[in-house]
Every structure is written in structure tokens, then in C-alpha cells.
Scaffold this motif. Structure first.
Motif, mmCIF file in Angstrom:
data_model
loop_
_atom_site.group_PDB
_atom_site.id
_atom_site.type_symbol
_atom_site.label_atom_id
_atom_site.label_comp_id
_atom_site.label_asym_id
_atom_site.label_seq_id
_atom_site.Cartn_x
_atom_site.Cartn_y
_atom_site.Cartn_z
ATOM 1 N N SER A 24 0.687 -1.172 -0.091
ATOM 2 C CA SER A 24 0.172 0.058 0.026
ATOM 3 C C SER A 24 0.620 1.151 -0.078
ATOM 4 O O SER A 24 2.032 1.225 0.256
ATOM 5 C CB SER A 24 -0.965 0.080 1.299
ATOM 6 O OG SER A 24 -0.204 0.353 2.377
ATOM 7 N N LYS A 25 0.175 2.606 -0.276
ATOM 8 C CA LYS A 25 1.049 3.739 -0.287
ATOM 9 C C LYS A 25 1.819 3.985 1.105
ATOM 10 O O LYS A 25 2.881 4.171 1.145
ATOM 11 C CB LYS A 25 0.133 4.757 -0.494
ATOM 12 C CG LYS A 25 0.906 6.027 -0.549
ATOM 13 C CD LYS A 25 -0.149 7.255 -0.997
ATOM 14 C CE LYS A 25 0.561 8.607 -1.187
ATOM 15 N NZ LYS A 25 -0.379 9.696 -1.323
ATOM 16 N N GLY A 26 0.950 3.653 2.180
ATOM 17 C CA GLY A 26 1.511 3.824 3.630
ATOM 18 C C GLY A 26 2.591 2.928 3.892
ATOM 19 O O GLY A 26 3.583 3.265 4.536
ATOM 20 N N MET A 27 2.554 1.568 3.485
ATOM 21 C CA MET A 27 3.585 0.823 3.517
ATOM 22 C C MET A 27 4.793 1.169 2.716
ATOM 23 O O MET A 27 5.863 1.138 3.316
ATOM 24 C CB MET A 27 3.168 -0.794 3.015
ATOM 25 C CG MET A 27 2.098 -1.382 4.271
ATOM 26 S SD MET A 27 1.718 -2.796 3.461
ATOM 27 C CE MET A 27 0.655 -3.706 4.667
ATOM 28 N N GLY A 28 4.779 1.548 1.464
ATOM 29 C CA GLY A 28 5.718 1.944 0.487
ATOM 30 C C GLY A 28 6.457 3.190 1.219
ATOM 31 O O GLY A 28 7.688 3.317 1.019
ATOM 32 N N GLN A 29 5.751 3.987 1.976
ATOM 33 C CA GLN A 29 6.426 5.054 2.565
ATOM 34 C C GLN A 29 7.022 4.644 3.892
ATOM 35 O O GLN A 29 8.434 5.510 4.012
ATOM 36 C CB GLN A 29 5.222 6.157 3.148
ATOM 37 C CG GLN A 29 5.873 7.624 3.503
ATOM 38 C CD GLN A 29 4.826 8.488 3.507
ATOM 39 O OE1 GLN A 29 3.775 8.327 2.867
ATOM 40 N NE2 GLN A 29 5.148 9.528 4.131
ATOM 41 N N LYS A 30 6.903 3.816 4.593
ATOM 42 C CA LYS A 30 7.512 3.016 5.678
ATOM 43 C C LYS A 30 8.925 2.654 5.006
ATOM 44 O O LYS A 30 9.897 2.744 5.739
ATOM 45 C CB LYS A 30 6.774 2.109 6.275
ATOM 46 C CG LYS A 30 5.540 2.689 7.107
ATOM 47 C CD LYS A 30 4.759 1.314 7.824
ATOM 48 C CE LYS A 30 3.583 1.995 8.691
ATOM 49 N NZ LYS A 30 2.805 0.912 9.116
ATOM 50 N N GLY A 68 -0.170 11.335 3.927
ATOM 51 C CA GLY A 68 -0.823 10.086 3.479
ATOM 52 C C GLY A 68 -0.474 8.999 4.552
ATOM 53 O O GLY A 68 -1.097 7.914 4.345
ATOM 54 N N LEU A 69 -0.171 9.214 5.654
ATOM 55 C CA LEU A 69 -0.056 8.046 6.704
ATOM 56 C C LEU A 69 -1.279 8.122 7.625
ATOM 57 O O LEU A 69 -1.783 9.371 7.931
ATOM 58 C CB LEU A 69 1.205 8.669 7.450
ATOM 59 C CG LEU A 69 2.599 8.128 7.128
ATOM 60 C CD1 LEU A 69 3.639 8.444 7.867
ATOM 61 C CD2 LEU A 69 2.676 6.574 6.611
ATOM 62 N N ASP A 70 -1.752 7.034 7.903
ATOM 63 C CA ASP A 70 -3.089 6.898 8.741
ATOM 64 C C ASP A 70 -2.738 7.368 10.359
ATOM 65 O O ASP A 70 -1.476 7.476 10.490
ATOM 66 C CB ASP A 70 -3.630 5.725 8.786
ATOM 67 C CG ASP A 70 -2.546 4.394 9.326
ATOM 68 O OD1 ASP A 70 -2.228 4.749 10.573
ATOM 69 O OD2 ASP A 70 -2.208 3.737 8.531
#
Length: 311
Positions: free
Chosen positions: A134-140, A162-164
Motif C-alpha cells: 500500500s502507499k503507507g507501507m511503501g512510505q515506511k 498520506g499516513l494514517d
């Protein structure tokens, strides 16, 4: 306090437009320093000059005692605003690639990567392709890539985008822990509530020029005047006539009274008219978000903050 990064007199123009005017600030070891400003203020240009992506027309960027091409880039971590990972590459491979670019031992990098993947809720994802995240996982993953080599200076450009809320808390905790362990952190973000919660000092820029530079404590105490929020059926005209009120903003039943600098609150509260409709009343200082909006809208800031003049 030791300055890890010193930016001195930075000037930059594109064609006939000057976008940076005498930008000067330091980032100290173990602190979180925010660089703030509205869109187009010059934040990204400043960061790109620091990173050597572009070079200033005048001024200098010093990392410890090194300048220009002598700056050891392998000691700096960078999370850009524009995210970019190779989509068909496995998570572990991309992290180790970042480590290799920084001349960091691969065995140690793999150990650290597994620890961070677990910490960020990505345990078991090391052999998954980036395109499956997901976008958030990619950011991590990209964040891990920016810190895998244990940088002395970490530059984060909109890290929370974009992070929850849960992921934001994980990032906040890790950034604070890095600072506590001595990493100098330069953070750019539009999320003022997070900046106010995390940062030790701030440098606010608008139209390529410094407007505020100092500790968060100094900024709040010297610029963040008090405001009074009143719930009740009152006219703006009646509220504006109250002594030491500089402006009034109303939203339906709620009125916000912005008060003069240096006001004596107990005495002022006793001057409120008896005929005001007060269902609820709250007094606090304006937030960093409101200071940011004032700067973005060009409202005057006429306080000395942290020993520098803001206008």
C-alpha cells in the motif's frame, strides 16, 4: 550546542526570479528543527541546495567542517517529498540498495532492516515486491531506507503525508528516538500540530525570506498572543468594541477574540461586558497553525523571536 549543519547566506535565482534571500540557520546534534512555510516559499529549494541536488548562487552549506563536494553524503539521510521506489524490486533488496549507496555494511544493514520492518508492522514483507505494498507501507520502506545507514543528519520532507494516525504515531516515536540518540533532524511538514508536538526549534520562510527563527518556546511566548473563544449569541460589532481585542472571527455560535500582546488576562476578563451571552469561554494561546496562516496571508509579525527580527 554542536551545529551539525550550518546554512549561511543562501541565495538562489531561477532566470530573473530570486527564490532564496540570505537563508541562514543551523541544525544541532540531537534536535528536531522544523523548516516551515507555505507552498512556493522556498523550502524545497533550500533542502535541494543542502543535499547538493542544486547549488546556491551565493552562500554556503557546511556539514561539520565540510562544504560543497567535500560533504560526506553517506552520513546524511534524506526522505524526499516526491516518493520513488522501484516497483518490481523486493522490499529487502531496495533497503539494502539504499545501504550500499551509503557504503554501509550489508550484513549490519540486513539486521537493522529486519528490526525496522518488525517495528513498522512490516514483518514478513521483506520478500514482497514494492508494487504489492500500500502507499503507507511503501512510505515506511522508504523511511527505513533513509535511516538504514545511521545518518548523523536526517532530512525529512513531508514524512507524514498520506499516513494514517497509527502510522503517524510510529513515525513520530521513531523520529524522536533518533533525535534522542544524537541524530540532527531537519523536518519539513505542513502538519503544524505534529510540528508543534515534536520540534525544538523552527525556521519559517515565506517568499524566499526568513520570517521567524527561534525555539518553539520562544516563538510561542513571544509571538503566540492569547485568544479568547466565546460560545454565545453575540454580534461581531459588540465584541470588537471590547478593550484590547485586535480582531474577531466568528463561525456561527462561536466567536474568537484575538488579544493584544502583553495583555493581563485576569484584569481583562473583569472588563468583559455584563450583557455578553457566554455559554462557554476558553482562553489559550494561538497555535503554530494559526501563526503559519498569519505568515501565509502576509499578516504582520512584529516580534523579536529567538534573537532575530521577523517581519
Amino acid at each position: 550546542m554542536e551545529a551539525v549543519l550550518s546554512v549561511e547566506g543562501l541565495e538562489k535565482s531561477f532566470k530573473n526570479t530570486k527564490v532564496l534571500h540570505n537563508i541562514t540557520f543551523d541544525v544541532h546534534k540531537g534536535e528536531i528543527m522544523a523548516i516551515l512555510g507555505p507552498n512556493g516559499a522556498g523550502k524545497s529549494t533550500t533542502i535541494r541546495n543542502i543535499m547538493g541536488i542544486m547549488y546556491p548562487d551565493d552562500g554556503s552549506v557546511t556539514f561539520h567542517n565540510h562544504q560543497g563536494s567535500e560533504i560526506p553524503r553517506h552520513k546524511i539521510g534524506y526522505l524526499p517529498e516526491e516518493r520513488g521506489l522501484y516497483k518490481n524490486v523486493k522490499v529487502m533488496d531496495i533497503i539494502l540498495y539504499f545501504a550500499e549507496l551509503k557504503d554501509y555494511p550489508i550484513k549490519k544493514a540486513k539486521e537493522r532492516a529486519l528490526q525496522y520492518l518488525e517495528k513498522f508492522g512490516l514483518e514478513g514483507k521483506e520478500n514482497v515486491s514494492v508494487e504489492e505494498l500500500s502507499k503507507g507501507m511503501g512510505q515506511k520502506v522508504q523511511f527505513i531506507g533513509s535511516i538504514i545507514h545511521e545518518p548523523e543528519l536526517l532530512i525529512l520532507d513531508e514524512p507524514f503525508s498520506g499516513l494514517d494516525p497509527v502510522s503517524q504515531d510510529v513515525f513520530k516515536q521513531e523520529i524522536k528516538e533518533l533525535a534522542n540518540n544524537g541524530t540532527a533532524i531537519l523536518l519539513s511538514s505542513h502538519q503544524m500540530n505534529l510540528v508543534e508536538e515534536m520540534c525544538d526549534r523552527l525556521f519559517m520562510i515565506n517568499r524566499g525570506q526568513k520570517v521567524i527563527y527561534g525555539s518553539l518556546k520562544d516563538v510561542k511566548s513571544k509571538y503566540a498572543n492569547f485568544k479568547c473563544t466565546i460560545l454565545g449569541d453575540n454580534s461581531a460589532q459588540q465584541l470588537e468594541s471590547i478593550n484590547q481585542v485586535t480582531r474577531v472571527e466568528q463561525d456561527g455560535y462561536s466567536s474568537v477574540l484575538y488579544l493584544e500582546q502583553g495583555i493581563e488576562l485576569p484584569s481583562w476578563l473583569h472588563t468583559l461586558p455584563n450583557n455578553l451571552d457566554i455559554v462557554e469561554l476558553k482562553v489559550d494561546r494561538i497555535s503554530l497553525h494559526e501563526i503559519f496562516v498569519d505568515v501565509a496571508l502576509g499578516r504582520s509579525i512584529a516580534e523579536e523571536v529567538g534573537g532575530t527580527y521577523a517581519q
